[in-house]
Design a protein around this motif. Structure first.
Motif, PDB file in Angstrom:
ATOM      1  N   VAL A  76       0.853  -1.192   0.000  1.00 34.84           N
ATOM      2  CA  VAL A  76       0.000   0.000   0.000  1.00 34.84           C
ATOM      3  C   VAL A  76       0.887   1.240   0.000  1.00 34.84           C
ATOM      4  O   VAL A  76       1.840   1.342   0.776  1.00 34.84           O
ATOM      5  N   ASP A  77       0.579   2.175  -0.869  1.00 35.88           N
ATOM      6  CA  ASP A  77       1.320   3.433  -0.945  1.00 35.88           C
ATOM      7  C   ASP A  77       1.200   4.159   0.394  1.00 35.88           C
ATOM      8  O   ASP A  77       0.091   4.473   0.834  1.00 35.88           O
ATOM      9  N   PRO A  78       2.318   4.460   1.076  1.00 37.36           N
ATOM     10  CA  PRO A  78       2.242   5.165   2.364  1.00 37.36           C
ATOM     11  C   PRO A  78       1.491   6.489   2.273  1.00 37.36           C
ATOM     12  O   PRO A  78       0.884   6.934   3.252  1.00 37.36           O
ATOM     13  N   GLY A  79       1.514   7.119   1.097  1.00 34.88           N
ATOM     14  CA  GLY A  79       0.821   8.386   0.919  1.00 34.88           C
ATOM     15  C   GLY A  79      -0.692   8.261   0.931  1.00 34.88           C
ATOM     16  O   GLY A  79      -1.391   9.283   0.979  1.00 34.88           O
ATOM     17  N   ARG A  80      -1.199   7.028   0.875  1.00 30.34           N
ATOM     18  CA  ARG A  80      -2.653   6.806   0.915  1.00 30.34           C
ATOM     19  C   ARG A  80      -3.154   6.487   2.318  1.00 30.34           C
ATOM     20  O   ARG A  80      -4.321   6.148   2.500  1.00 30.34           O
ATOM     21  N   LEU A  81      -2.281   6.589   3.318  1.00 33.04           N
ATOM     22  CA  LEU A  81      -2.656   6.239   4.685  1.00 33.04           C
ATOM     23  C   LEU A  81      -2.982   7.476   5.517  1.00 33.04           C
ATOM     24  O   LEU A  81      -2.397   8.549   5.327  1.00 33.04           O
ATOM     25  N   GLY A 119      -7.470  10.122  -7.725  1.00 37.18           N
ATOM     26  CA  GLY A 119      -6.575  11.247  -7.526  1.00 37.18           C
ATOM     27  C   GLY A 119      -5.923  11.223  -6.168  1.00 37.18           C
ATOM     28  O   GLY A 119      -6.117  10.308  -5.362  1.00 37.18           O
ATOM     29  N   PRO A 120      -5.138  12.241  -5.855  1.00 44.05           N
ATOM     30  CA  PRO A 120      -4.429  12.287  -4.575  1.00 44.05           C
ATOM     31  C   PRO A 120      -5.397  12.467  -3.414  1.00 44.05           C
ATOM     32  O   PRO A 120      -6.471  13.048  -3.573  1.00 44.05           O
ATOM     33  N   PRO A 121      -5.003  11.992  -2.217  1.00 46.57           N
ATOM     34  CA  PRO A 121      -5.890  12.112  -1.049  1.00 46.57           C
ATOM     35  C   PRO A 121      -6.179  13.572  -0.699  1.00 46.57           C
ATOM     36  O   PRO A 121      -5.326  14.451  -0.872  1.00 46.57           O
ATOM     37  N   VAL A 122      -7.382  13.794  -0.194  1.00 46.17           N
ATOM     38  CA  VAL A 122      -7.775  15.108   0.293  1.00 46.17           C
ATOM     39  C   VAL A 122      -8.514  14.930   1.614  1.00 46.17           C
ATOM     40  O   VAL A 122      -9.055  13.870   1.914  1.00 46.17           O
TER      41      VAL A 122
END
Length: 390
Positions: A114-119, A177-180
């Protein structure tokens, strides 16, 4: 990853860290337990969280089938199920929450990719009895995961009394898209894993006293994790639900929410039957009966001639295999068909009764209670008959 691969990766991770297998329990708790069904992986381990030594040691891991009726009205959305598999790990007075969170982060990012940026994480922010969970906040910050502090949303208990404590929930971004935003402001953040610090016992008067051991209890839903890892839009696209969704869709035209409800309730009913519960008017039997009748109410809304006899045997076999049950399909299928026949008879007898009550005006709460207590007509069935009359 397939569900079997997910299970293997999860168990291997914790075995490597010195955890031993805790045996899976039935959905039916032992005699004397006030809870109708096993609702979480920690439920069978409650005596050990209270201080009793576990024969397998202080580090445990398991996979546990669970049933939650508290989420019944949310079934049909993209994440909630009635029966599901819970992946769990435990420290019985061994390691602390910081260690648990670090190992969990390692498994999600390195084991599952899992991409750490999605946590995103949430932690307990404190109340008038317990202070904020500074250790969990600091651990997530050091791991580079954004954190949000909450109140009761991050306090876990299995009931009004008993073991409880602050928890830290791990969310994964499921939007495009990127998390918000944060889990508290955007529902595209989906909770996948909960790490609970079992440090307190809540008494009838609301007081908290320390438990003999400070333990860690984690739980992660298999179907939600599969959704994250496969990029699915809902848990109903997962391998465990696909046979039921396909069987229902191939035979009957339903909108997406109704399709999910029918697939979930029928699969859940099979698993409950597989653990020995039989339909009845009270307790576990009533929960089972309600699941079957809710599914039938949806099916019969547009066509009363629809029947469970039209379903193939393959989804039954798949559910029993996935939930590691040894029951035979034939007798379980007959029990469901018998419940369908009983429900048809109840509808036939109940329709004129509801019509007579409705003729006096809109139904009151007293009317609903009378219809249930005197004629065995539950509220959702009465509402179905009322909708049909319109």
């Amino acid at each position: 990853m397939t569900p079997d691969q997910i299970l293997g990766t999860f168990l291997d991770h914790y075995h490597r860290l010195g955890h031993r297998d805790a045996p899976e329990s039935s959905l039916i708790p032992p005699p004397g337990d006030p809870v109708l069904f096993t609702t979480s992986g920690m439920h069978p381990l409650t005596p050990y969280l209270l201080g009793r030594p576990h024969p397998a040691g202080r580090r445990l891991v398991d996979v546990q089938r669970c049933l939650r009726t508290t989420d019944l009205d949310e079934v049909g959305d993209r994440t909630h199920l009635t029966v599901f598999d819970m992946l769990g790990s435990w420290s019985l007075g061994d390691y602390d929450i910081a260690t648990s969170l670090c190992w969990g982060h390692e498994l999600l990012t390195e084991g599952f990719g899992v991409d750490p940026g999605r946590l995103h994480a949430t932690v307990f922010g404190g109340d008038d009895q317990v202070g904020p969970d500074e250790t969990a906040w600091r651990t997530w910050t050091e791991l580079g995961v954004p954190v949000e502090a909450n109140g009761t949303e991050n306090w876990w208990s299995n009931g009004p009394t008993g073991p409880c404590g602050p928890d830290s929930e791990i969310f994964v971004w499921t939007g495009d898209g990127p998390p918000v935003g944060t889990p508290g402001t955007d529902d595209r953040w989906m909770e996948v894993w909960n790490h609970v610090q079992m440090r307190h016992h809540r008494h009838d008067d609301g007081r908290l006293t320390p438990l003999p051991l400070s333990s860690i209890d984690t739980g992660m839903g298999l179907e939600r994790l599969e959704m994250v890892l496969t990029g699915g839009r809902s848990v109903y696209a997962g391998a465990g639900l696909r046979p039921w969704v396909a069987a229902v869709r191939d035979r009957w035209t339903l909108d997406e929410v109704d399709l999910r409800v029918v697939a979930d309730h029928l699969r859940s009913a099979v698993v409950v039957l597989g653990d020995g519960v039989r339909p009845g008017n009270t307790g576990r039997g009533y929960v089972l009966r309600r699941l079957v009748r809710r599914a039938l109410t949806v099916l019969w809304r547009d066509d009363p001639e629809r029947s469970l006899t039209e379903l193939p045997v393959e989804p039954y076999l798949d559910a029993l295999r996935r939930f590691r049950q040894r029951a035979e399909v034939g007798p379980l299928r007959e029990l469901l068909l018998d419940e369908e026949r009983r429900f048809r008879g109840l509808l036939r007898r109940g329709r004129p009764v509801v019509d007579r009550v409705r003729a006096r005006g809109p139904l009151t709460e007293q009317d609903y209670h009378w219809l249930h207590d005197t004629h065995g007509l539950p509220r959702d069935l009465v509402d179905g008959l009322l909708a049909e009359a319109r």
